[in-house]
Design a protein around this motif. Structure first.
Motif, PDB file in Angstrom:
ATOM      1  N   SER A 196      -9.931   4.664   8.729  1.00 11.93           N
ATOM      2  CA  SER A 196      -9.854   6.096   9.054  1.00 11.93           C
ATOM      3  C   SER A 196      -8.532   6.416   9.740  1.00 11.93           C
ATOM      4  O   SER A 196      -7.941   7.482   9.513  1.00 11.93           O
ATOM      5  N   ASP A 200     -12.795  10.020   3.041  1.00 10.73           N
ATOM      6  CA  ASP A 200     -13.249   9.004   3.990  1.00 10.73           C
ATOM      7  C   ASP A 200     -14.751   8.781   3.809  1.00 10.73           C
ATOM      8  O   ASP A 200     -15.561   9.615   4.198  1.00 10.73           O
ATOM      9  N   GLU A 201     -15.105   7.677   3.193  1.00  9.30           N
ATOM     10  CA  GLU A 201     -16.507   7.327   2.932  1.00  9.30           C
ATOM     11  C   GLU A 201     -17.309   8.505   2.375  1.00  9.30           C
ATOM     12  O   GLU A 201     -18.333   8.891   2.943  1.00  9.30           O
TER      13      GLU A 201
HETATM   14 MG    MG Z   1     -13.794   4.974   9.431  1.00 11.27          MG
END
Ligand code: MG
Ligand code: ADP
Length: 247
Positions: free
Chosen positions: A43, A160-161
């Protein structure tokens, strides 16, 4: 063509490095999967690319320029969260938020609305445009957030994910849409979903404070161990244990 270049980037929040000596470049229409253990710096790497964080040393260039000049060329899709499902905002209004950066008057034009509708068509959510965002499934919601990113007309999308906590059908739908978008745009995605990323990514970067790059499209599970240079006795990232890559 090289569109992103990181050279010897170091970043620390306090005294310890979250990322150390990170160098890599990204070409047009690449599809990069960022994998690695929790706390590995994935991240943080996205935040550096978004210009939210600034390296302590090293350089990041996007389209050959300083990151501040190119920020409008990057779209961002946040992690899937089960936010307040009663929040009374419609799908089209969520996507229109993607026009805010381009439109400083705070009022959406017909052009903005047209762009938002086209973005919804691209993620196959146009028929849901008047629905409240909270009534959608996790996968549908993520497709709306991808449309919001598309509404800013980016050249690069960072995610992000995006498929965390989404059922496998919803995950596949998200990845299929990303595959289509990848024909005209560069994608950088953080995920724990190793099997999907092996199927869809062109490059895999393993992030654990430093990075390991693998330009191996269609990696199979069986050769992933070699490609990632994971030797027995080396600490295995938790998400690889599930796939029998290492123990
Ligand atoms: Mg992360
Ligand atoms: P990942 O996304 O791979 O799980 P992160 O980039 O979130 O990893 O975190 C990398 C490291 O930086 C971790 O050790 C984490 O605890 C630390 N970290 C992340 N965000 C902050 C912050 N805002 N302040 C201090 N430390 C942070």
């Amino acid at each position: 063509m090289k569109i992103i270049e990181l050279s010897r980037v170091n970043f620390k929040y306090h005294i310890t490095y979250a990322l150390k000596d990170v160098s890599f470049s990204v070409n047009t229409n690449d599809f990069i999967g960022l994998i690695g253990p929790n706390g590995g710096g994935k991240s943080t790497l996205l935040k550096l690319l978004l210009g939210i964080l600034t390296p302590n040393s090293g350089k990041i260039e996007i389209f050959g320029e300083d990151i501040k000049k190119s920020i409008d060329l990057i779209g961002y899709v946040p992690q899937n969260t089960d936010f307040n499902r009663d929040f009374p905002i419609s799908v089209i209004d969520v996507v229109l938020m993607g026009r805010l950066k381009k439109n400083s008057f705070g009022k959406y034009s017909n052009n903005d609305r047209q762009i938002a509708k086209e973005a919804l068509k691209r993620v196959k959510m146009y028929d849901f445009r008047e629905r409240a965002i909270g009534t959608l499934s996790g996968g549908q919601r993520q497709r709306v957030f991808i449309a919001r990113a598309l509404a800013s007309k980016p050249k690069i999308i960072l995610l992000d994910e995006p498929t965390a906590n989404i059922d496998s059908k919803g995950q596949k739908e998200v990845f299929e849409i990303l595959k289509e978008l990848n024909t005209g745009m560069t994608i950088i995605l953080v995920t724990h979903d190793i099997s999907s990323i092996i199927e869809y990514a062109k490059t895999i970067i393993y992030v654990d404070r430093t990075i390991y790059i693998h330009n191996s499209p269609k990696l199979s599970i069986t050769n992933l161990k070699d490609k990632l240079n994971i030797t027995d006795g080396h600490l295995c990232p938790i998400e690889l244990i599930n796939y029998g890559v290492c123990k």
